[in-house]
Enzyme design. Sequence first.
Site, PDB file in Angstrom:
ATOM      1  N   TYR A 162      52.678  29.358  -4.992  1.00  0.00           N
ATOM      2  CA  TYR A 162      51.707  28.256  -4.972  1.00  0.00           C
ATOM      3  C   TYR A 162      51.145  28.084  -3.551  1.00  0.00           C
ATOM      4  O   TYR A 162      49.929  28.000  -3.362  1.00  0.00           O
ATOM      5  CB  TYR A 162      52.406  26.973  -5.427  1.00  0.00           C
ATOM      6  CG  TYR A 162      51.542  25.740  -5.462  1.00  0.00           C
ATOM      7  CD1 TYR A 162      50.679  25.502  -6.536  1.00  0.00           C
ATOM      8  CD2 TYR A 162      51.585  24.799  -4.439  1.00  0.00           C
ATOM      9  CE1 TYR A 162      49.895  24.350  -6.578  1.00  0.00           C
ATOM     10  CE2 TYR A 162      50.805  23.654  -4.471  1.00  0.00           C
ATOM     11  CZ  TYR A 162      49.957  23.433  -5.548  1.00  0.00           C
ATOM     12  OH  TYR A 162      49.185  22.294  -5.578  1.00  0.00           O
TER      13      TYR A 162
ATOM     14  N   SER B   4      45.996  22.358  -1.013  1.00  0.00           N
ATOM     15  CA  SER B   4      47.179  21.488  -1.022  1.00  0.00           C
ATOM     16  C   SER B   4      47.752  21.467   0.375  1.00  0.00           C
ATOM     17  O   SER B   4      47.571  22.419   1.150  1.00  0.00           O
ATOM     18  CB  SER B   4      48.223  22.049  -1.982  1.00  0.00           C
ATOM     19  OG  SER B   4      49.500  21.496  -1.698  1.00  0.00           O
TER      20      SER B   4
ATOM     21  N   LYS C   7      47.274  28.598  -2.335  1.00  0.00           N
ATOM     22  CA  LYS C   7      46.534  27.480  -1.732  1.00  0.00           C
ATOM     23  C   LYS C   7      46.067  27.824  -0.315  1.00  0.00           C
ATOM     24  O   LYS C   7      45.002  27.384   0.128  1.00  0.00           O
ATOM     25  CB  LYS C   7      47.396  26.212  -1.735  1.00  0.00           C
ATOM     26  CG  LYS C   7      47.628  25.629  -3.138  1.00  0.00           C
ATOM     27  CD  LYS C   7      46.309  25.380  -3.858  1.00  0.00           C
ATOM     28  CE  LYS C   7      46.434  24.395  -5.006  1.00  0.00           C
ATOM     29  NZ  LYS C   7      45.162  24.238  -5.750  1.00  0.00           N
TER      30      LYS C   7
HETATM   31  P1  NDP Z   1      47.259  18.164 -13.392  1.00  0.00           P
HETATM   32  O1  NDP Z   1      48.390  18.995 -13.857  1.00  0.00           O
HETATM   33  O2  NDP Z   1      47.286  16.698 -13.602  1.00  0.00           O
HETATM   34  O3  NDP Z   1      45.877  18.717 -14.022  1.00  0.00           O
HETATM   35  C1  NDP Z   1      45.605  20.093 -13.936  1.00  0.00           C
HETATM   36  C2  NDP Z   1      44.212  20.349 -14.459  1.00  0.00           C
HETATM   37  O4  NDP Z   1      43.949  21.762 -14.328  1.00  0.00           O
HETATM   38  C3  NDP Z   1      44.075  20.029 -15.939  1.00  0.00           C
HETATM   39  O5  NDP Z   1      42.765  19.591 -16.183  1.00  0.00           O
HETATM   40  C4  NDP Z   1      44.346  21.375 -16.603  1.00  0.00           C
HETATM   41  O6  NDP Z   1      43.727  21.530 -17.887  1.00  0.00           O
HETATM   42  C5  NDP Z   1      43.656  22.296 -15.613  1.00  0.00           C
HETATM   43  N1  NDP Z   1      44.162  23.662 -15.715  1.00  0.00           N
HETATM   44  C6  NDP Z   1      45.422  24.121 -15.540  1.00  0.00           C
HETATM   45  N2  NDP Z   1      45.473  25.455 -15.767  1.00  0.00           N
HETATM   46  C7  NDP Z   1      44.215  25.825 -16.098  1.00  0.00           C
HETATM   47  C8  NDP Z   1      43.627  27.061 -16.475  1.00  0.00           C
HETATM   48  N3  NDP Z   1      44.343  28.192 -16.544  1.00  0.00           N
HETATM   49  N4  NDP Z   1      42.306  27.075 -16.755  1.00  0.00           N
HETATM   50  C9  NDP Z   1      41.560  25.950 -16.682  1.00  0.00           C
HETATM   51  N5  NDP Z   1      42.065  24.753 -16.347  1.00  0.00           N
HETATM   52  C10 NDP Z   1      43.382  24.696 -16.063  1.00  0.00           C
HETATM   53  O7  NDP Z   1      47.122  18.525 -11.844  1.00  0.00           O
HETATM   54  P2  NDP Z   1      46.534  17.697 -10.608  1.00  0.00           P
HETATM   55  O8  NDP Z   1      45.404  16.852 -11.033  1.00  0.00           O
HETATM   56  O9  NDP Z   1      47.666  17.108  -9.885  1.00  0.00           O
HETATM   57  O10 NDP Z   1      46.017  18.925  -9.713  1.00  0.00           O
HETATM   58  C11 NDP Z   1      44.634  19.214  -9.530  1.00  0.00           C
HETATM   59  C12 NDP Z   1      44.519  20.147  -8.339  1.00  0.00           C
HETATM   60  O11 NDP Z   1      45.029  19.496  -7.174  1.00  0.00           O
HETATM   61  C13 NDP Z   1      45.332  21.437  -8.489  1.00  0.00           C
HETATM   62  O12 NDP Z   1      44.632  22.529  -7.957  1.00  0.00           O
HETATM   63  C14 NDP Z   1      46.569  21.149  -7.674  1.00  0.00           C
HETATM   64  O13 NDP Z   1      47.178  22.336  -7.214  1.00  0.00           O
HETATM   65  C15 NDP Z   1      45.997  20.312  -6.555  1.00  0.00           C
HETATM   66  N6  NDP Z   1      46.958  19.461  -5.862  1.00  0.00           N
HETATM   67  C16 NDP Z   1      47.693  18.514  -6.528  1.00  0.00           C
HETATM   68  C17 NDP Z   1      48.592  17.727  -5.838  1.00  0.00           C
HETATM   69  C18 NDP Z   1      49.452  16.705  -6.503  1.00  0.00           C
HETATM   70  O14 NDP Z   1      50.378  16.176  -5.843  1.00  0.00           O
HETATM   71  N7  NDP Z   1      49.212  16.353  -7.770  1.00  0.00           N
HETATM   72  C19 NDP Z   1      48.777  17.866  -4.390  1.00  0.00           C
HETATM   73  C20 NDP Z   1      47.936  18.877  -3.793  1.00  0.00           C
HETATM   74  C21 NDP Z   1      47.063  19.622  -4.508  1.00  0.00           C
HETATM   75  P3  NDP Z   1      44.505  21.048 -19.249  1.00  0.00           P
HETATM   76  O15 NDP Z   1      44.436  19.548 -19.247  1.00  0.00           O
HETATM   77  O16 NDP Z   1      43.744  21.652 -20.348  1.00  0.00           O
HETATM   78  O17 NDP Z   1      45.914  21.541 -19.122  1.00  0.00           O
END
Ligand code: NDP
Length: 238
Positions: free
Chosen positions: A146, A133, A150
């Site tokens: 967080y 991130s 990251k």
């Molecule tokens: P979302 O919240 O939309 O999706 C998160 C995903 O991670 C879901 O598929 C969720 O599964 C899964 N997940 C969460 N916890 C677990 C766990 N303990 N075990 C397995 N799977 C898990 O997040 P984003 O798509 O926004 O984020 C994706 C990545 O990008 C993350 O690492 C985030 O930190 C990073 N990121 C996001 C940004 C943003 O602005 N959105 C910016 C920078 C980085 P389930 O559907 O079952 O809950």
Amino acid sequence: MAHILVTGGSRGIGAAVVRKFASAGDRVSFTYHTREDAANALARETGALAIRADNASPEEISRAVKVATDVYGGVDILVNNAGISASRLFTDITTEEWREMFAVHVEGAFHYSRSVLPYMIHEKNGNIINISSMWGITGGSCEVHYSAAKAALIGMTRALAKELGPSRIRVNCVAPGVIDTEMNGALSDEDMDALREETPLGRIGTPEEIAETVWFLTTRGADFITGQVISPNGGILI
Ligand code: NDP
């Protein structure tokens, strides 16, 4: 066609990565944690294999990699994407919350990478992409756990890239700016407007744009890129 394993593929950025590679004809497996509905719908839509596995559980990770490889063979591309976020004053972060943040992001990436590497090393070919991130680069106020997790992913990416280069395995990091997913659902409209204003391109990014960056890192055009942090962020970090 490659076998790509995406952690946290049920929603947001992970789901966009699943769609991108599945539409190109790759063999795609992805994990999810609790949202079975979203995972099953995506599996039906794309033909990808959905596997329930908590990123914080080494046992569930081992099982997930076994299920994925039993169905599609060894993993050629691993995208460590699963993540959680939380806004807390540093002094309010509990030990459990700190550990959970590191377990999901850092230990999860460690266990997945370690599980898929024997095959990649044997093949002398492989691609690991860690989703960090922009907060892992700059540090985010009220998101110290967080940001620290990251940042750890960035350190892991660089060190692993050095170690695995001789095996022709590339390791890179994608560090997105603000992206329109449920992760940002808790932010108010005013917060989102402020972030848009801070961003030179004047908007929030889309999950599909991050999937394009991940895709690029797997193409021939990226064959000489390893140990790098690419930050699609609309210019917010300039
Ligand atoms: P979302 O919240 O939309 O999706 C998160 C995903 O991670 C879901 O598929 C969720 O599964 C899964 N997940 C969460 N916890 C677990 C766990 N303990 N075990 C397995 N799977 C898990 O997040 P984003 O798509 O926004 O984020 C994706 C990545 O990008 C993350 O690492 C985030 O930190 C990073 N990121 C996001 C940004 C943003 O602005 N959105 C910016 C920078 C980085 P389930 O559907 O079952 O809950």
